[in-house]
Design an enzyme around this catalytic site. Structure first.
Site, PDB file in Angstrom:
ATOM      1  N   GLY A  10      -8.977 -84.005 -50.981  1.00 55.95           N
ATOM      2  CA  GLY A  10     -10.440 -84.080 -51.095  1.00 55.95           C
ATOM      3  C   GLY A  10     -10.925 -83.561 -52.433  1.00 55.95           C
ATOM      4  N   SER A  11     -10.381 -84.133 -53.535  1.00 54.00           N
ATOM      5  CA  SER A  11     -10.583 -83.533 -54.864  1.00 54.00           C
ATOM      6  C   SER A  11     -11.752 -84.105 -55.653  1.00 54.00           C
ATOM      7  CB  SER A  11      -9.302 -83.714 -55.694  1.00 54.00           C
ATOM      8  OG  SER A  11      -8.994 -85.089 -55.812  1.00 54.00           O
ATOM      9  N   ASN A  74      -8.026 -79.098 -48.366  1.00 57.74           N
ATOM     10  CA  ASN A  74      -9.487 -78.977 -48.447  1.00 57.74           C
ATOM     11  C   ASN A  74     -10.228 -80.088 -47.707  1.00 57.74           C
ATOM     12  OD1 ASN A  74     -12.213 -78.381 -49.797  1.00 57.74           O
ATOM     13  ND2 ASN A  74     -11.735 -80.422 -50.577  1.00 57.74           N
ATOM     14  N   SER A 126     -13.492 -72.602 -42.154  1.00 62.01           N
ATOM     15  CA  SER A 126     -14.948 -72.457 -42.021  1.00 62.01           C
ATOM     16  C   SER A 126     -15.209 -71.229 -41.157  1.00 62.01           C
ATOM     17  CB  SER A 126     -15.532 -73.695 -41.332  1.00 62.01           C
ATOM     18  OG  SER A 126     -16.846 -73.413 -40.880  1.00 62.01           O
ATOM     19  N   TYR A 139     -15.066 -79.201 -34.426  1.00 58.43           N
ATOM     20  CA  TYR A 139     -14.887 -78.697 -35.798  1.00 58.43           C
ATOM     21  C   TYR A 139     -14.390 -77.251 -35.764  1.00 58.43           C
ATOM     22  CZ  TYR A 139     -16.362 -77.518 -40.616  1.00 58.43           C
ATOM     23  OH  TYR A 139     -16.422 -77.107 -41.930  1.00 58.43           O
ATOM     24  N   LYS A 143     -10.758 -75.753 -37.089  1.00 59.94           N
ATOM     25  CA  LYS A 143     -10.685 -74.740 -38.158  1.00 59.94           C
ATOM     26  C   LYS A 143     -10.030 -73.459 -37.647  1.00 59.94           C
ATOM     27  CE  LYS A 143     -12.810 -77.029 -41.538  1.00 59.94           C
ATOM     28  NZ  LYS A 143     -12.055 -77.512 -42.700  1.00 59.94           N
TER      29      LYS A 143
END
Ligand code: NAD
Length: 234
Positions: A10-11, A74, A126, A139, A143
């Site tokens: 995810g850059s 990421n 997160s 989510y 995480k």
């Protein structure tokens, strides 16, 4: 620290882009990926919600750079929905991208890091995973799972000079938070954040830079809440 090679998922956007810029400016070679297209040789456009693609990505990064010394997981998506409204296909996509693919990437990277007796792994988690978040159970669970992975791998890999940590951001000023919140919701959230602000992506990038440095060699198995005080309680 130039000479070390980083695989970063995810850059091209948000937090990942800030990490990319920071590490490049410090002399690291960074192989990035994401859903957008690019002509960059050190980049692969790939859908990581399909776990089969984790091996393709790892092999491509290793072949291109020669080694993967540092892995930064990421890429991630967020679903804000009461549990009874969350569709099964959305749940599977989220768990695959936010948890299964990072675990697979760790498994591929670790074999090489063990041989080199050195490595660094960082997951971007997160605070939803460390304290919970109403209407974001899928989510938060993914995480939290990632944090368990980081802690377990830290123990498993400590004899090999491989550190594994997780950064747990609070609300960060990126496209993800922009799409998740309308203006009214943003105002309400700002009211309950002790520092009355969102985290800036560069703050996470600077922490990554520290965690992969030799100065942080004793820091492993930790979940660090970078959240402007939001996870501290009322
Ligand atoms: P973003 O939406 O700005 O960027 C997400 C990145 O993930 C993009 O580069 C995108 O290409 C990549 N990605 C998304 N789906 C993908 C897929 N199927 N295959 C491959 N790549 C994919 O998000 P961000 O805010 O920069 O979030 C980055 C990380 O930080 C995520 O793991 C997110 O959960 C976490 N995080 C963000 C916030 C926040 O408030 N923004 C807070 C806590 C944690």
């Amino acid at each position: 620290m130039s000479g070390k090679n980083v695989l970063l998922t995810g850059s091209k956007k948000g937090i990942g882009l800030a990490i990319y810029d920071e590490l490049k400016s410090r002399g690291y070679r960074v192989f990035g990926c994401g859903r957008s297209k690019s002509d960059d040789n050190d980049y692969l456009s790939i859908d990581l919600s399909d776990p089969k693609n984790a091996k393709t990505l790892y092999d491509c990064a290793k072949e291109t750079m020669g080694s993967v010394d540092i892995l930064i997981n990421n890429a991630g998506i967020y679903i804000y929905s009461p549990i009874e409204n969350t569709k099964q296909n959305e749940l599977i996509e989220l768990v695959n991208l936010n948890f299964i693919t990072p675990q697979l990437l760790c498994s591929y990277a670790v074999s090489d890091m063990k041989k080199n007796m050195w490595g660094r792994i960082i997951n971007i988690g997160s605070i939803s995973g460390s304290v919970g978040e109403a209407n974001a159970s899928a989510y938060s669970a993914a995480k939290a799972g990632l944090l368990g992975l980081a802690k377990s791998l830290a123990l498993e890999l400590a004899p090999y000079n491989i550190t594994v940590n997780q950064i747990n951001p609070g609300w960060v000023d990126t496209k993800l938070s922009d799409e998740a919140l309308d203006d009214e919701e943003k105002r309400e959230i700002l009211d309950i954040i002790p520092q009355r602000r969102f985290i800036e992506p560069y703050e996470i990038a600077k922490l990554c830079s520290y965690l992969i440095s030799d100065d942080a060699k004793g820091l492993t198995g930790q979940g660090i809440n970078l959240c402007a005080g939001l996870s501290c309680g009322a």
